[in-house]
Write a protein that holds these residues in place. Structure first.
Motif, PDB file in Angstrom:
ATOM      1  N   GLU A 149      37.228  27.626  55.539  1.00 51.11           N
ATOM      2  CA  GLU A 149      38.688  27.641  55.661  1.00 51.11           C
ATOM      3  C   GLU A 149      39.195  26.307  56.219  1.00 51.11           C
ATOM      4  OE1 GLU A 149      40.094  31.394  57.437  1.00 51.11           O
ATOM      5  OE2 GLU A 149      41.721  30.157  58.280  1.00 51.11           O
ATOM      6  N   LYS A 150      38.475  25.775  57.217  1.00 50.20           N
ATOM      7  CA  LYS A 150      38.859  24.518  57.851  1.00 50.20           C
ATOM      8  C   LYS A 150      38.764  23.349  56.876  1.00 50.20           C
ATOM      9  CE  LYS A 150      38.022  25.243  62.145  1.00 50.20           C
ATOM     10  NZ  LYS A 150      37.334  25.330  63.459  1.00 50.20           N
ATOM     11  N   LEU A 151      37.678  23.312  56.105  1.00 51.31           N
ATOM     12  CA  LEU A 151      37.489  22.250  55.123  1.00 51.31           C
ATOM     13  C   LEU A 151      38.694  22.196  54.182  1.00 51.31           C
ATOM     14  CD1 LEU A 151      34.794  20.570  53.587  1.00 51.31           C
ATOM     15  CD2 LEU A 151      35.551  22.201  51.899  1.00 51.31           C
ATOM     16  N   ALA A 183      35.755  16.688  70.331  1.00 54.12           N
ATOM     17  CA  ALA A 183      36.262  18.026  70.652  1.00 54.12           C
ATOM     18  C   ALA A 183      37.649  17.842  71.254  1.00 54.12           C
ATOM     19  CB  ALA A 183      35.334  18.729  71.629  1.00 54.12           C
ATOM     20  N   VAL A 184      38.628  17.702  70.367  1.00 54.36           N
ATOM     21  CA  VAL A 184      40.007  17.449  70.800  1.00 54.36           C
ATOM     22  C   VAL A 184      40.611  18.757  71.316  1.00 54.36           C
ATOM     23  CG1 VAL A 184      42.259  16.576  70.071  1.00 54.36           C
ATOM     24  CG2 VAL A 184      40.174  15.761  68.926  1.00 54.36           C
ATOM     25  N   ALA A 185      41.235  18.700  72.482  1.00 58.06           N
ATOM     26  CA  ALA A 185      41.861  19.907  73.033  1.00 58.06           C
ATOM     27  C   ALA A 185      42.975  20.387  72.107  1.00 58.06           C
ATOM     28  CB  ALA A 185      42.433  19.614  74.421  1.00 58.06           C
ATOM     29  N   ASP A 186      42.992  21.668  71.822  1.00 58.06           N
ATOM     30  CA  ASP A 186      44.032  22.226  70.957  1.00 58.06           C
ATOM     31  C   ASP A 186      45.360  22.358  71.704  1.00 58.06           C
ATOM     32  OD1 ASP A 186      42.379  22.486  68.715  1.00 58.06           O
ATOM     33  OD2 ASP A 186      41.537  24.351  69.501  1.00 58.06           O
ATOM     34  N   TYR A 187      45.289  22.516  73.026  1.00 52.90           N
ATOM     35  CA  TYR A 187      46.489  22.695  73.844  1.00 52.90           C
ATOM     36  C   TYR A 187      46.495  21.735  75.031  1.00 52.90           C
ATOM     37  CZ  TYR A 187      46.919  27.161  71.411  1.00 52.90           C
ATOM     38  OH  TYR A 187      47.048  28.119  70.456  1.00 52.90           O
ATOM     39  N   ARG A 223      50.926  23.148  72.001  1.00 58.61           N
ATOM     40  CA  ARG A 223      49.945  22.696  71.021  1.00 58.61           C
ATOM     41  C   ARG A 223      49.845  21.169  71.022  1.00 58.61           C
ATOM     42  NH1 ARG A 223      47.970  25.248  66.441  1.00 58.61           N
ATOM     43  NH2 ARG A 223      47.064  23.198  66.131  1.00 58.61           N
ATOM     44  N   ASN A 224      48.614  20.686  70.910  1.00 56.44           N
ATOM     45  CA  ASN A 224      48.407  19.262  70.662  1.00 56.44           C
ATOM     46  C   ASN A 224      48.510  19.017  69.162  1.00 56.44           C
ATOM     47  OD1 ASN A 224      48.017  17.787  73.036  1.00 56.44           O
ATOM     48  ND2 ASN A 224      45.924  18.562  73.264  1.00 56.44           N
ATOM     49  N   PRO A 225      48.774  17.775  68.766  1.00 61.11           N
ATOM     50  CA  PRO A 225      48.745  17.465  67.335  1.00 61.11           C
ATOM     51  C   PRO A 225      47.345  17.700  66.794  1.00 61.11           C
ATOM     52  CG  PRO A 225      48.835  15.456  68.662  1.00 61.11           C
ATOM     53  CD  PRO A 225      49.074  16.605  69.595  1.00 61.11           C
ATOM     54  N   ASP A 226      47.239  18.196  65.575  1.00 64.44           N
ATOM     55  CA  ASP A 226      45.941  18.343  64.914  1.00 64.44           C
ATOM     56  C   ASP A 226      45.672  17.049  64.142  1.00 64.44           C
ATOM     57  OD1 ASP A 226      43.749  18.922  63.266  1.00 64.44           O
ATOM     58  OD2 ASP A 226      44.246  21.058  63.269  1.00 64.44           O
ATOM     59  N   ILE A 227      44.859  16.192  64.742  1.00 68.34           N
ATOM     60  CA  ILE A 227      44.643  14.845  64.200  1.00 68.34           C
ATOM     61  C   ILE A 227      43.948  14.909  62.837  1.00 68.34           C
ATOM     62  CG2 ILE A 227      43.687  12.551  64.689  1.00 68.34           C
ATOM     63  CD1 ILE A 227      43.597  13.466  67.695  1.00 68.34           C
ATOM     64  N   LEU A 228      42.925  15.733  62.761  1.00 66.67           N
ATOM     65  CA  LEU A 228      42.172  15.843  61.504  1.00 66.67           C
ATOM     66  C   LEU A 228      43.071  16.310  60.363  1.00 66.67           C
ATOM     67  CD1 LEU A 228      39.417  15.710  60.053  1.00 66.67           C
ATOM     68  CD2 LEU A 228      39.025  18.082  60.771  1.00 66.67           C
ATOM     69  N   LYS A 229      43.942  17.262  60.658  1.00 67.35           N
ATOM     70  CA  LYS A 229      44.844  17.784  59.629  1.00 67.35           C
ATOM     71  C   LYS A 229      45.762  16.674  59.133  1.00 67.35           C
ATOM     72  CE  LYS A 229      47.637  21.871  58.783  1.00 67.35           C
ATOM     73  NZ  LYS A 229      49.031  21.687  59.289  1.00 67.35           N
ATOM     74  N   LYS A 284      41.824  23.744  54.580  1.00 65.95           N
ATOM     75  CA  LYS A 284      43.115  23.573  55.245  1.00 65.95           C
ATOM     76  C   LYS A 284      43.351  22.136  55.687  1.00 65.95           C
ATOM     77  CE  LYS A 284      44.173  26.179  58.876  1.00 65.95           C
ATOM     78  NZ  LYS A 284      43.942  27.453  59.609  1.00 65.95           N
ATOM     79  N   LYS A 285      42.270  21.457  56.068  1.00 68.57           N
ATOM     80  CA  LYS A 285      42.416  20.102  56.594  1.00 68.57           C
ATOM     81  C   LYS A 285      42.084  19.033  55.564  1.00 68.57           C
ATOM     82  CE  LYS A 285      41.719  21.764  61.255  1.00 68.57           C
ATOM     83  NZ  LYS A 285      41.528  21.355  62.631  1.00 68.57           N
ATOM     84  N   ASN A 286      41.873  19.484  54.320  1.00 66.02           N
ATOM     85  CA  ASN A 286      41.632  18.550  53.207  1.00 66.02           C
ATOM     86  C   ASN A 286      40.469  17.597  53.484  1.00 66.02           C
ATOM     87  OD1 ASN A 286      42.142  17.502  50.663  1.00 66.02           O
ATOM     88  ND2 ASN A 286      43.635  16.010  51.399  1.00 66.02           N
TER      89      ASN A 286
END
Ligand code: C5P
Length: 221
Positions: free
Chosen positions: A157-159, A96-100, A123-129, A161-163
């Protein structure tokens, strides 16, 4: 080997919360216990994989025969995950990575005053993306989603967007699911399907996830 189906494969798992510092003594975090990510890592090890577990601060014991990498912030998790991702076959982002994060972490403890305290977040980096963007054809990527509403639509949507190849959606409003518990109730999404799974032990769910990823790697992609 029938009992070690992941032999020769490297599995990278992230688990737990991140902590985003406000000052030397305070941080922003969330309720993640790390149990689901640790259960997946233990399962992958038992199935014969080389496992790296990048973990935020949790109260769980380290896993024997798993390479443990401990981090605190999302920035540190990104660094550790990207370093291990290059040669990983399966990547499972259960953390559960913090978004901010607070825009700045004060050098000294923030003193209380009679005024409001206003904290600015960035914003934190979106690692999964990022992992989805650099994914190689032989890598299989699994993300998690936790929502309090419109779970299935948000997960789909997440699946995309994050490939991701696989996305596991936790329903927070169900008893026996999500944070802290030893069981989980999830939906399992792939490119063209969605399956609502019954309540499962987190390690049993780990096995199911790894089997799905193996099937995808073997060509049912
Ligand atoms: O978009 P959202 O944060 O809800 O997506 C959840 C998924 O993204 C999880 O797999 C989580 O580990 C990952 N994530 C990430 N980096 C972030 C936030 C979430 O890798 N900064």
């Amino acid at each position: 080997d029938e009992f070690k189906p992941l032999k020769t494969l490297k599995v990278l798992v992230s688990a737990g919360p991140t902590q985003e510092p406000l000052d030397p003594v305070r941080f922003i975090s969330n309720h993640s216990s790390g149990k689901q990510g640790y259960a997946i890592a233990a399962q992958a090890r038992d199935m014969g994989a080389d496992v790296v577990l990048v973990s935020g601060p949790v109260s769980l014991d380290p896993l024997p025969d798993v390479k443990m990498v401990s981090i605190h912030s999302a920035i540190d998790m990104e660094k550790a995950v990207l370093k291990e991702a290059a040669d990983a076959d399966f990547i499972i982002m259960a953390a559960a990575v913090a978004d901010y994060r607070p825009k700045a972490s004060a050098d000294q403890k923030i003193k209380k005053s009679d005024d409001h305290l206003i904290v600015e977040f960035v914003r934190n980096p979106d690692i999964l993306k990022k992992l989805g963007e650099i994914k190689t054809p032989s890598q299989v990527l699994c993300g998690f989603a936790m929502e309090t509403q419109n779970l299935d639509e948000n997960a789909r949507e997440k699946l995309e967007k994050k490939n991701c190849d696989l996305l596991i959606a936790n329903n927070l409003s169900t008893k026996g699911a999500g944070f802290q518990t030893d069981t989980n109730i999830v939906s399992l999404l792939k490119k063209d399907s969605i399956e609502h799974l019954p309540k499962m032990d987190k390690k049993e769910l780990g096995k199911r996830i790894l089997e799905e990823m193996l099937a995808i790697k073997k060509g049912e992609k």
